[in-house]
Design a protein around this motif. Sequence first.
Motif: not given
Length: 314
Positions: A203-223
Amino acid sequence: MQPTQFSSGDVIADRRADYARMLAESGDPAAAAELMEQALELAPGWAAGWLRFAEYLEKAGDGKRAIKALRKVEELDAEEIFGARLKLALLGAVDVPVQPPSRYVEALFDDYADRFEAALVERLDYSVPQKLSALLARYHGDAPSFRLAVDLGCGTGLFGVEVRSIVKRLEGFDLSVNMLAKAAEKGVYDLLGRADLSLDAEGSGLFGAGLARHRADLLTAADVLMYLGDLDAALSLATELSRPGALFAFSVEDAGTDEGFHLAPSLRYAHSEAHVRAKLVAAGFEVADIERTVIRMDGGKPVSGILFIAVRKA
């Protein structure tokens, strides 16, 4: 159609509400509440008006009537745009929700987008992007650039600007379309998309439109995580997004306690270091570095925060 936050749909009610606002701003919330009550007699279905009435009552020291007014907001606001339950929790009328309603957060930042940077950076001395990127640089050192970074809750792109030079591809996601539009103006993201960090992977929208899981080597969440109480959903998404060995750089407001989290008067959540550490371990991360610092001013007082660098375990 629900009347807007700015108008009740009744000219006389709006006029009385305007006078009420001026009384509140002049330091007389009791008189403001009295006049606002008269406005609501003319426009009883105005959810935003009831919210304002509750605020004036609370400032006037009438918590019981403020709670009653907030109950009316809940009744009228089916989408939970006004976050009445958060305010009820601060008044002790309900348990603290584990997270705010998504529509409340979305509406908050859609409304805030045009003045976000001026308010936060120029007036509130907001410093998370610079401080978090400096902590990341100290930990990362002279290692090669990151292949793919995902900026969660990217907002107007302030942190994206800071990390653009050390990433080959930068994706940004946010719940607010107006904030995403501001981020796009900066021209630093390779992909921008709408996502809800309070929902599961599907439901998040982070993996739609062909976006793969386990794809990032850097995640950020500032504030970002201060708009979530329980961090399980967000950290589960971080696990799904990250490759083994990936770094996760993020900030929280410091609860100043040994455990747990609480809802602050600002309607943001503050988390203890122990709580965040435990949630990270459960999600498959280990803490690599932290820094305690002032992250912004609020009401003329410094807000303490904790910056984290975590590593995704294999």
